[in-house]
Scaffold this active site. Structure first.
Site, PDB file in Angstrom:
ATOM      1  N   GLY A   3      92.682  67.954   1.295  1.00  0.00           N
ATOM      2  CA  GLY A   3      93.181  66.608   0.513  1.00  0.00           C
ATOM      3  C   GLY A   3      93.689  67.894  -0.518  1.00  0.00           C
ATOM      4  O   GLY A   3      95.000  67.359  -1.490  1.00  0.00           O
ATOM      5  N   SER A   4      92.564  68.594  -1.378  1.00  0.00           N
ATOM      6  CA  SER A   4      93.493  69.419  -2.621  1.00  0.00           C
ATOM      7  C   SER A   4      94.415  70.419  -2.511  1.00  0.00           C
ATOM      8  O   SER A   4      95.424  70.756  -3.002  1.00  0.00           O
ATOM      9  CB  SER A   4      92.571  70.538  -3.905  1.00  0.00           C
ATOM     10  OG  SER A   4      91.921  71.304  -1.960  1.00  0.00           O
ATOM     11  N   GLY A   5      94.491  70.925  -1.468  1.00  0.00           N
ATOM     12  CA  GLY A   5      95.040  72.287  -0.752  1.00  0.00           C
ATOM     13  C   GLY A   5      95.182  73.518  -1.586  1.00  0.00           C
ATOM     14  O   GLY A   5      95.606  74.701  -1.426  1.00  0.00           O
ATOM     15  N   ARG A  20      92.259  65.313  20.639  1.00  0.00           N
ATOM     16  CA  ARG A  20      93.259  64.650  21.458  1.00  0.00           C
ATOM     17  C   ARG A  20      94.773  65.356  21.282  1.00  0.00           C
ATOM     18  O   ARG A  20      95.287  65.398  22.820  1.00  0.00           O
ATOM     19  CB  ARG A  20      93.898  63.116  20.272  1.00  0.00           C
ATOM     20  CG  ARG A  20      92.839  62.704  20.108  1.00  0.00           C
ATOM     21  CD  ARG A  20      92.985  61.313  21.749  1.00  0.00           C
ATOM     22  NE  ARG A  20      91.832  60.458  20.700  1.00  0.00           N
ATOM     23  CZ  ARG A  20      91.628  59.528  21.736  1.00  0.00           C
ATOM     24  NH1 ARG A  20      91.697  60.218  23.446  1.00  0.00           N
ATOM     25  NH2 ARG A  20      90.645  58.859  21.993  1.00  0.00           N
ATOM     26  N   HIS A  51      93.943  67.017  25.140  1.00  0.00           N
ATOM     27  CA  HIS A  51      93.841  65.059  25.977  1.00  0.00           C
ATOM     28  C   HIS A  51      95.684  65.529  26.193  1.00  0.00           C
ATOM     29  O   HIS A  51      95.784  65.110  27.573  1.00  0.00           O
ATOM     30  CB  HIS A  51      93.286  63.723  25.531  1.00  0.00           C
ATOM     31  CG  HIS A  51      92.063  64.174  24.837  1.00  0.00           C
ATOM     32  ND1 HIS A  51      91.568  63.309  23.809  1.00  0.00           N
ATOM     33  CD2 HIS A  51      91.421  64.728  26.024  1.00  0.00           C
ATOM     34  CE1 HIS A  51      90.523  62.944  24.302  1.00  0.00           C
ATOM     35  NE2 HIS A  51      90.371  64.354  25.272  1.00  0.00           N
ATOM     36  N   GLU A  89      90.871  61.164   3.654  1.00  0.00           N
ATOM     37  CA  GLU A  89      90.223  61.324   4.824  1.00  0.00           C
ATOM     38  C   GLU A  89      90.731  60.165   6.475  1.00  0.00           C
ATOM     39  O   GLU A  89      91.063  60.650   7.669  1.00  0.00           O
ATOM     40  CB  GLU A  89      88.671  61.812   4.971  1.00  0.00           C
ATOM     41  CG  GLU A  89      88.155  63.282   4.742  1.00  0.00           C
ATOM     42  CD  GLU A  89      87.207  62.080   3.579  1.00  0.00           C
ATOM     43  OE1 GLU A  89      86.391  61.827   3.274  1.00  0.00           O
ATOM     44  OE2 GLU A  89      87.038  64.022   2.963  1.00  0.00           O
ATOM     45  N   ARG A 117      84.776  67.344   5.959  1.00  0.00           N
ATOM     46  CA  ARG A 117      85.089  66.396   6.202  1.00  0.00           C
ATOM     47  C   ARG A 117      86.059  66.079   7.161  1.00  0.00           C
ATOM     48  O   ARG A 117      86.067  65.261   7.967  1.00  0.00           O
ATOM     49  CB  ARG A 117      84.538  65.160   4.895  1.00  0.00           C
ATOM     50  CG  ARG A 117      83.117  64.244   4.674  1.00  0.00           C
ATOM     51  CD  ARG A 117      83.186  63.276   4.103  1.00  0.00           C
ATOM     52  NE  ARG A 117      83.712  62.395   3.571  1.00  0.00           N
ATOM     53  CZ  ARG A 117      83.938  61.122   4.391  1.00  0.00           C
ATOM     54  NH1 ARG A 117      82.267  60.336   4.889  1.00  0.00           N
ATOM     55  NH2 ARG A 117      84.773  60.141   3.827  1.00  0.00           N
ATOM     56  N   ASP A 152      96.572  59.974  14.119  1.00  0.00           N
ATOM     57  CA  ASP A 152      96.606  59.130  15.654  1.00  0.00           C
ATOM     58  C   ASP A 152      97.858  58.636  15.744  1.00  0.00           C
ATOM     59  O   ASP A 152      98.604  58.372  17.052  1.00  0.00           O
ATOM     60  CB  ASP A 152      95.653  57.764  15.754  1.00  0.00           C
ATOM     61  CG  ASP A 152      93.874  58.140  15.856  1.00  0.00           C
ATOM     62  OD1 ASP A 152      94.356  59.342  16.350  1.00  0.00           O
ATOM     63  OD2 ASP A 152      93.341  57.712  15.995  1.00  0.00           O
ATOM     64  N   SER A 180      87.062  59.900   0.420  1.00  0.00           N
ATOM     65  CA  SER A 180      87.198  58.927   1.677  1.00  0.00           C
ATOM     66  C   SER A 180      88.473  58.123   1.973  1.00  0.00           C
ATOM     67  O   SER A 180      88.724  58.101   2.874  1.00  0.00           O
ATOM     68  CB  SER A 180      85.981  57.400   1.500  1.00  0.00           C
ATOM     69  OG  SER A 180      84.562  58.469   1.001  1.00  0.00           O
TER      70      SER A 180
END
Length: 188
Positions: free
Chosen positions: A87-89, A57, A60, A155, A46, A163, A152
């Site tokens: 996440g865990s690295g 992006r 873009h 992510e 994920r 963003d 979750s």
């Protein structure tokens, strides 16, 4: 209409956790992006979906960007930057990619829960995201309580941090929305 309670709880969690993300860490990674000859972005599972959206992006914005694992991704070299979302690295494939990038003289940035883990220890810059990871067993002490499965909120907040970086990079690169729209896919 009754508002969706789970959605409100998730947004409350992300709002709290967003307050724990360091502006200085974000700016360090943005600086590496602006200095890089080419940008390579990597992530698995994920986190990989989120990283892929970020690479889109960056394209873009007019940057020479590649998502690691795509068949058209060239070899990484000195002057390039590898950004790893993990996440865990400790994700084995990502650790291997970082080792290759380091050997070739590329810079490394990571977005992670665990900057002290394997990937973070090899990185030139990191952005710490509050969260918990099933793989590492680590949980950020200050993190907001979550109703979501492990990973979750990492992510989701990573997506928002990417963003937020795009907003800064758009300004730094003096890119208009028309320029970004021109680079948007026209064959889908």
């Amino acid at each position: 209409m009754e508002p969706c309670k789970n959605l409100a709880a998730i947004l409350e969690e992300l709002t709290f956790d967003a307050g724990l993300v360091s502006q200085e860490e974000v700016e360090r990674v943005e600086g590496l992006i602006l200095e890089a000859r080419r940008v390579f972005v990597a992530g698995a599972g994920r986190s990989g979906f989120v990283a892929r959206a970020f690479s889109n992006r960056l394209m873009h914005l007019g940057l020479d960007v590649h998502f690691v694992g795509d068949p058209t991704t060239p070899s990484i070299r000195e002057g390039d930057l590898l950004i790893v979302g993990s996440g865990s690295g400790t994700t084995k494939g990502m650790v291997n990619d970082v080792k290759i990038a380091k050997r070739e003289g590329a810079k490394i940035a990571t977005v992670t829960i665990s900057p002290e883990a394997t990937i973070g220890s090899m990185a030139d810059a990191h952005i710490t995201i509050p969260g918990s990871s099933s793989r590492s067993g680590k949980r950020t002490v200050e993190k907001a309580p979550s109703i979501q499965p492990n990973g979750s909120s990492f992510e989701q907040l990573t997506w928002l941090v990417y963003d937020a970086m795009v907003v800064d990079l758009k300004r730094a690169l003096d890119q208009s929305q028309d320029q970004m729209d021109y680079r948007h896919a026209n064959m889908e």
